[in-house]
Design a protein around this motif. Sequence first.
Motif, PDB file in Angstrom:
ATOM      1  N   ASP A 195       0.766  -1.213   0.187  1.00 56.55           N
ATOM      2  CA  ASP A 195       0.055  -0.136   0.039  1.00 56.55           C
ATOM      3  C   ASP A 195       0.667   1.203   0.070  1.00 56.55           C
ATOM      4  N   LEU A 196       0.246   2.379  -0.658  1.00 57.60           N
ATOM      5  CA  LEU A 196       1.221   3.528  -0.711  1.00 57.60           C
ATOM      6  C   LEU A 196       0.932   4.102   0.624  1.00 57.60           C
ATOM      7  N   ASP A 197       0.111   3.925   1.475  1.00 61.23           N
ATOM      8  CA  ASP A 197       0.207   4.519   2.833  1.00 61.23           C
ATOM      9  C   ASP A 197       0.988   3.598   3.801  1.00 61.23           C
ATOM     10  N   ASN A 198       1.795   4.253   4.855  1.00 63.05           N
ATOM     11  CA  ASN A 198       2.287   3.529   5.839  1.00 63.05           C
ATOM     12  C   ASN A 198       1.673   2.553   6.663  1.00 63.05           C
ATOM     13  N   TYR A 199       2.323   1.344   6.923  1.00 68.93           N
ATOM     14  CA  TYR A 199       1.392   0.335   7.681  1.00 68.93           C
ATOM     15  C   TYR A 199       0.938   0.603   8.894  1.00 68.93           C
ATOM     16  N   ALA A 200       1.880   1.411   9.688  1.00 70.47           N
ATOM     17  CA  ALA A 200       1.632   1.821  11.173  1.00 70.47           C
ATOM     18  C   ALA A 200       0.399   2.810  11.003  1.00 70.47           C
ATOM     19  N   LEU A 201       0.433   3.533  10.138  1.00 69.69           N
ATOM     20  CA  LEU A 201      -0.606   4.730   9.997  1.00 69.69           C
ATOM     21  C   LEU A 201      -1.925   4.188   9.645  1.00 69.69           C
ATOM     22  N   THR A 255       7.356  10.218   6.318  1.00 72.01           N
ATOM     23  CA  THR A 255       6.684   8.691   5.948  1.00 72.01           C
ATOM     24  C   THR A 255       6.914   8.114   4.627  1.00 72.01           C
ATOM     25  N   LEU A 256       6.986   7.076   4.663  1.00 73.79           N
ATOM     26  CA  LEU A 256       7.211   6.091   3.223  1.00 73.79           C
ATOM     27  C   LEU A 256       6.313   4.836   3.230  1.00 73.79           C
ATOM     28  N   GLY A 257       5.568   4.720   2.022  1.00 80.09           N
ATOM     29  CA  GLY A 257       4.788   3.624   1.839  1.00 80.09           C
ATOM     30  C   GLY A 257       5.337   2.168   1.422  1.00 80.09           C
ATOM     31  N   GLY A 258       4.772   1.517   0.520  1.00 85.33           N
ATOM     32  CA  GLY A 258       5.091   0.309   0.174  1.00 85.33           C
ATOM     33  C   GLY A 258       6.400   0.460  -0.828  1.00 85.33           C
ATOM     34  N   PRO A 259       6.917  -0.850  -1.087  1.00 87.58           N
ATOM     35  CA  PRO A 259       8.315  -0.934  -1.951  1.00 87.58           C
ATOM     36  C   PRO A 259       7.768  -1.137  -3.434  1.00 87.58           C
ATOM     37  N   THR A 260       8.589  -0.584  -4.496  1.00 86.22           N
ATOM     38  CA  THR A 260       8.470  -0.760  -5.845  1.00 86.22           C
ATOM     39  C   THR A 260       8.894  -2.157  -6.188  1.00 86.22           C
ATOM     40  N   ILE A 261       8.502  -2.525  -7.455  1.00 81.33           N
ATOM     41  CA  ILE A 261       8.950  -3.703  -8.099  1.00 81.33           C
ATOM     42  C   ILE A 261      10.343  -3.934  -8.023  1.00 81.33           C
ATOM     43  N   GLN A 262      10.957  -2.906  -8.492  1.00 81.29           N
ATOM     44  CA  GLN A 262      12.408  -2.661  -8.814  1.00 81.29           C
ATOM     45  C   GLN A 262      13.080  -3.115  -7.272  1.00 81.29           C
TER      46      GLN A 262
END
Length: 319
Positions: free
Chosen positions: A193-199, A229-236
Amino acid sequence: MDARPNDLQVAPFFADIAKGPEGGQAHWVTTSDGLRIRVGHWQTKTTTKGTVLLFPGRTEFIEKYGPTASELAARGYAAVSVDWRGQGLADRMLPNRLLGHVDRFTDFQKDVAAVLDLADRLALPKPYFLNGHSMGGAIGLRALMEGLPVNACTFTGPMWNIYMAPAMRPLGKLMGKIGPAIGLGGKLVPTTDLDNYALINPFEGNTLTNDPVGYQFMRDQMTAQPDLTLGGPTIQWLGEGLKDCAALAAMDSPKLPCITFLGTQEQIVDCPAIHDRMARWPGGELVLLDNVQHEILLETPKVRTRVIDRMCSLFDQYC
């Protein structure tokens, strides 16, 4: 101790949310490939034993390690941490700053070199020691194999392979390999997800920590400073991470004193890879922590005290 080179570039440092020792600072440094990253450090009059390099995990930032720096300072150690490229206030790699991305995992070693250069310029107390957490465990392991000048090391839930459900692993490997080749490297991994897990997830049922205070600490930091804040990782990122973990797995363990801490409720990184690495680390020790999840340094006070006591007991032998 207070002497500072005149050419250092001061960076923002959020002491109010870090809750670390007084006097914490951050500086901008430029990597060999021209990126600007942020390096933070805590040093007091009593932190004379040495300096612990705190290598953060993915999505993390300097201020998250304030409480750990306080624990280390109480035991006589200064601390350094870093916003890796692509996270925290360091240069982000893509226009959408919420995407966790890296071109090559080995690029993180350029960040390591910049951290060491700043620590030397600041004349932080030696010897140096390492604690690598999660993704920082992969970065730290490669750094050790390439000669990181530390006297001993510890790891907390290190990412020595990326956890995926068995049914998803072949698809994940294929996606990480093929995605960048067909121009999808900058796309979000579909299961994230683009949103941070903990948030976006409540404490109940979370996969990070059993301590509600530690969980709220992470949430409060990102709420107070959204740019961290950072969200999920990219495929790269996924493809590069899998490739680097596989390369590291094929290498011998460093000849260095080591303790690795792993929670029995770990759900973020691949546990078999940790067991395998520590089984072939000469003199290394794997400490299993009952009823502990991934964020070992943000678990209950009893767990944190036990871990940092063991960590510093090891470091004390090699000061």
